[in-house]
Design an enzyme around this catalytic site. Structure first.
Site, PDB file in Angstrom:
ATOM      1  CB  SER A  65      -0.878   0.030   1.252  1.00  0.00           C
ATOM      2  OG  SER A  65      -0.056   0.342   2.364  1.00  0.00           O
ATOM      3  CE  LYS A  66      -2.939   6.344  -1.671  1.00  0.00           C
ATOM      4  NZ  LYS A  66      -3.715   6.873  -2.754  1.00  0.00           N
ATOM      5  NE  ARG A  67      -3.433   5.170   4.462  1.00  0.00           N
ATOM      6  CZ  ARG A  67      -3.737   6.439   4.629  1.00  0.00           C
ATOM      7  NH1 ARG A  67      -2.918   7.226   5.279  1.00  0.00           N
ATOM      8  NH2 ARG A  67      -4.851   6.923   4.134  1.00  0.00           N
ATOM      9  CE  LYS A  68       2.562  -0.085   7.314  1.00  0.00           C
ATOM     10  NZ  LYS A  68       1.692  -1.215   7.523  1.00  0.00           N
TER      11      LYS A  68
END
Ligand code: GLU
Length: 487
Positions: free
Chosen positions: A255-258
């Site tokens: 995910s783009k959060r990580k």
């Protein structure tokens, strides 16, 4: 099945930036098609009208081409089974839905959103599974017609048989039986006349002659619904194959959060497309001799799914850096110079060759210039790409890199959702909207945004600068700054 019959596809939804996961699944579809003398198709699944954009479709196709995938049929290259964009195939879905209704395999539903909300609320309170209660399934045709005549919006739902079950065969897994009682009366056609993913995917995979559906594991739960639709239409389903999901280093779904997930990020940072493709080829798959550096052609030559492993492959940026370094060092100096020119230098120079762009910068710089030569020192962040971030500057006093990345991600999402123009007053409004959603003080917030956008702690007015930079560059820089904090 003869080898000629192999036809596979990827079906991206154009609702955001080009995703590494799309290239990953695309690579395995392409390798399987080429290894079996088959065809590789791209279909655009733009049935979510609120979220699909032409800009996203163009960017996805451009990035997939950049990384080195080539398709035989698709919205841009055409082919015998078009159109390849679902929004252009509505009449086809309508005919098929009418057929299902006529055969008693689907029905119109005129339940209002209020009724459905109340129903769900009751089910939750009674600790029952939340699902459609079949209200319109038993309504008479006259009742439904009367409601529609009164202007009531109608959807079409699949009539799931109450008994029995559906056996899901996946080429990589043991068969599992899903009881029909577990499956909701899925919506097939929405009230705006657009199909849902389930209906459109099944109809298109069938009409496009798709022999193998190779897609990510996250779609496995849709498969029983799809198989039921094949059954209702009297069609033979394709072979289903669900690839493992790419994982962050902590094993959660990528995910783009990580992790940076957009292909454009990797292009902008100067990864070589063939290195990124090679890296994706190692995700859950290996060459017979376990060698880690291989070309697409070598992968195709050796390709079978026998060496696929389902344990979630980790998208490890250190490994990617290592592979990219191997490829970079293999280039002759001339080839390296050409790549630099093409991928890194050229886009920057091109920006300055646009007189309108330079003119827009002038009001922000003129007061501050002493000599013409100051231009580059003062203005390089208008066209430098990628910027070199100092993480210490990105992270405001008293904050942590992690929470800064999270805040910038939310800011970026607010800007992505902004539908209006990229004028400074509108951008300011977007930020004012965000301020209400965060506990961050304005000073810290605007400081990290300024550094993310310009790479500096001091710059001309922030929103005016953003307006000149334009949507694409601002979003790209936010993505780059977030990634710099994740490293
Ligand atoms: N539109 C789906 C996606 O965005 C396609 C899933 C499938 O391959 O069936 O990935």
């Amino acid at each position: 099945m003869t080898q000629q019959d192999v036809r596979v596809r990827i079906a991206p939804s154009p609702t955001g930036a080009p995703h590494v996961g799309t290239a990953y699944i695309g690579l395995f579809n392409l390798a399987f098609a080429r290894a079996n003398g088959g065809k590789f198709v791209i279909r655009i699944e733009d049935t979510d009208r609120a979220r699909s954009t032409q800009r996203s479709e163009d960017a996805i196709l451009r990035s997939l081409r950049w990384i080195g995938l080539e398709w035989d049929e698709g919205p841009d290259v055409g082919g015998p089974h078009g159109p390849y964009r679902q929004s252009e195939r509505l009449h086809i879905y309508h005919e098929h839905v009418d057929q299902l209704i006529a055969e008693g395999a689907a029905y119109r539903c005129v339940c209002t959103p209020e009724r459905l909300d109340a129903m769900r609320q009751q089910q939750r309170e009674a600790k029952q599974p939340v699902r459609y209660d079949g209200h319109c399934r038993n309504a008479s045709e006259a009742e439904i017609k009367a409601a529609i005549a009164q202007g009531q919006p109608a959807v079409v739902r699949m009539k799931v048989p109450p008994d029995g079950g559906t056996v899901v065969h996946d080429a990589f897994r043991d068969p599992i039986t899903i009881e029909n009682s577990q499956i909701d009366d899925q919506i097939l056609l929405k009230s705006d006349g657009y199909p849902t993913y389930h209906l459109a995917a099944v109809v298109d995979d069938h009409l496009m002659g798709i022999s193998h559906v190779i897609r990510a594991e996250e779609w496995i739960s849709s498969t029983p619904k799809h198989l039921m639709l094949y059954e209702a239409f009297g069609w033979t389903p394709p072979v289903m194959m669900h690839m493992p999901l790419l994982r962050n280093t902590d094993k959660s779904k990528i995910s783009k959060r990580k992790n940076p997930v957009s292909l454009e990020y990797y292009e902008r940072q100067g990864y070589l497309p063939e290195a990124l493709l090679n890296f994706l080829g190692l995700m859950g798959w290996s060459m017979p001799d376990e060698r880690e550096i291989f070309t697409l052609d070598e992968m195709i030559e050796a390709f079978t799914f026998d060496r696929l492993s389902l344990g979630g492959p980790v998208f490890d940026l250190q490994k990617l850096d290592w592979i990219n370094g191997m490829y970079l060092r293999q280039l002759t100096p001339e080839a390296l110079a050409e790549r630099l020119q093409h991928q890194i230098i050229q886009p920057k120079v091109q920006r300055l060759s646009d007189p309108e762009f330079v003119q827009q910068m002038i009001p922000l710089l003129q007061e501050r210039l002493h000599t013409l030569g100051d231009f580059h020192t003062m203005a390089s962040y208008f066209y430098d790409t990628p910027l070199a971030y100092d993480a210490n500057q990105l992270v405001p006093k008293g904050k942590k890199p992690r929470e800064t990345a999270k805040t910038l991600t939310e800011v970026s999402e607010h800007f992505q959702r902004h539908e209006g123009t990229w004028a400074d007053a509108e951008l300011e409004d977007v930020m004012r909207g965000y301020v209400e959603h965060t506990k961050w003080d304005n000073r810290s917030l605007f400081m990290t945004l300024r550094v993310a956008i310009t790479g500096r702690t001091a710059s001309p007015p922030l929103f005016a600068t953003m307006a000149v930079l334009g949507r694409e560059t601002c979003l790209a820089r936010l993505e780059d700054a977030i990634a710099a904090l994740q490293r």
